[in-house]
Enzyme design. Sequence first.
Site, short mmCIF file in Angstrom:
data_model
loop_
_atom_site.label_atom_id
_atom_site.label_comp_id
_atom_site.label_asym_id
_atom_site.label_seq_id
_atom_site.Cartn_x
_atom_site.Cartn_y
_atom_site.Cartn_z
N ARG A 213 -12.76 -4.78 -6.72
CA ARG A 213 -12.52 -5.48 -5.46
C ARG A 213 -13.83 -5.65 -4.70
NH1 ARG A 213 -8.58 -2.51 -1.20
NH2 ARG A 213 -10.48 -1.31 -0.88
N ASP B 153 1.61 -4.59 9.15
CA ASP B 153 0.48 -3.68 8.94
C ASP B 153 -0.77 -4.55 8.79
OD1 ASP B 153 -1.53 -2.01 7.95
OD2 ASP B 153 -0.09 -0.70 6.94
N PHE C 12 0.86 -1.19 0.00
CA PHE C 12 0.00 0.00 0.00
C PHE C 12 0.90 1.24 0.00
CE2 PHE C 12 -2.85 3.17 1.82
CZ PHE C 12 -3.99 2.95 1.06
N TYR D 202 -10.98 2.31 10.41
CA TYR D 202 -12.19 2.57 9.61
C TYR D 202 -12.49 1.48 8.59
CZ TYR D 202 -8.55 4.57 6.57
OH TYR D 202 -7.41 4.75 5.84
N LYS D 203 -11.64 0.45 8.51
CA LYS D 203 -11.91 -0.63 7.54
C LYS D 203 -12.83 -1.67 8.20
CE LYS D 203 -7.98 0.41 4.69
NZ LYS D 203 -6.52 0.50 4.75
#
Length: 413
Positions: A372, A198, A127, A223-224
């Site tokens: 996705r 991570d 990422f 927030y995921k």
Amino acid sequence: MTKLTRADCAAMDTESPFAAHRAQFELPQSCIYMNGNSLGPLIRACRERAAATVAEEWGVGLIRSWNTAGWYDLPVRLGDKIARLIGAQASEVVVADSTSANVFKVAAAAAALRPGRRKIISEKGNFPTDLYVLDGVCRFMGETRELKTFDRHEIIDAIDDDTAVVVLTHVHYVTSEMFDMVAVTRAAHDNGALMVWDLSHSTGAVSVDLNGAHADFAVGCGYKYLNGGPGAPAFAFVAKRHLPQVRQPLSGWFGHANPFAFVDDFTPADGIRRLLCGTPPIIGASVLEAAVDIFADVDMVTVRQTSISLSELFLRLIEERCDGFGLSLVSPADADARGSHISLAHEQGYAIMQALIARGVIGDFRAPHFIRFGFTPLYLRHVDVWDAVEALRDIMETRAYASPAFTHRQAVT
Ligand SMILES: *Cc1c(COP(=O)(O)O)cnc(C)c1O
């Protein structure tokens, strides 16, 4: 094998262990939420907690709420709740800042524990913020440190006695490929390096056992899959054995042993609080706490099993119903090798996702041409997977995605 029907999929939901959890999410009518997972949906308790934090704790309690509403303890109290989901102990996790800032803090802290070793190793195509921040860590630490990136299958062999830290994302944000946390952490340790994970696409989505893998440091996102709301604070993990030695570079007053002594010299707090920098975002952290609380009675092994059941159903339906449309699987076909989302590639990926969103099936697009889909058992059902694939089949068959309304790119994809 006979082809599945919608009724078969609906039948798979009859004994769902998560029906009561699903009822706590405020998903809009006729929306199938398969965002994977850039932003978890709203939980009723979060709405209520936000209102109460603002109106009562802030509005009425005012400055007193730092003590009376538990604001001061919130980052560690909430860290303890997240610890249970990632195989950490209480007092090893703290909620603070953004994931990007926490990558900086823990990677720099880890590198400082390995002086004289030049390399920080990460994955090519990680990422972007992780790579940008690691580049920043190297520039900040001066000539002596260098970021080296490798393809994922080369990483274990690349770790050597000049490696200070290995920083990897456990579940890849596009491909969903999942690292073997035990094996990679062992390879780092065998070479005397430290390991930072991570967990942005792992926490709340797959079973994680940081201490079982002897991980040194970790960070993750609020927030995921934790559903803490847009810009929710992130978290950082430091294994207990490292805490007394760890010094992170953003040594702000909230990480001080005694912030309210207001002394000139910095002495780090004894435990995980030393990972804090400045005043915590109390409204965001309160909302995140309400979101994490719905995991209190959730077994991550059951979440994982159900997520695999949903994603295997998706793959089977894509094969049965979307064959010949040029959609190719980017994620591992083996469920054990991937996280809780699946990406497909198609040249018209952006327009296809826009067309899906127009029909209420919300997934994401990731450049250059990936679509996705996330599989989050707390609110997604097998019958939703059927309906999503059916929408996709229709869009592909009718070429509905070719409409100019769907090909124009917006700022946030
Ligand atoms: C989502 C994500 C982030 C997010 O970082 P922010 O600081 O919250 O913008 C970082 N790393 C990974 C691997 C992610 O998936």
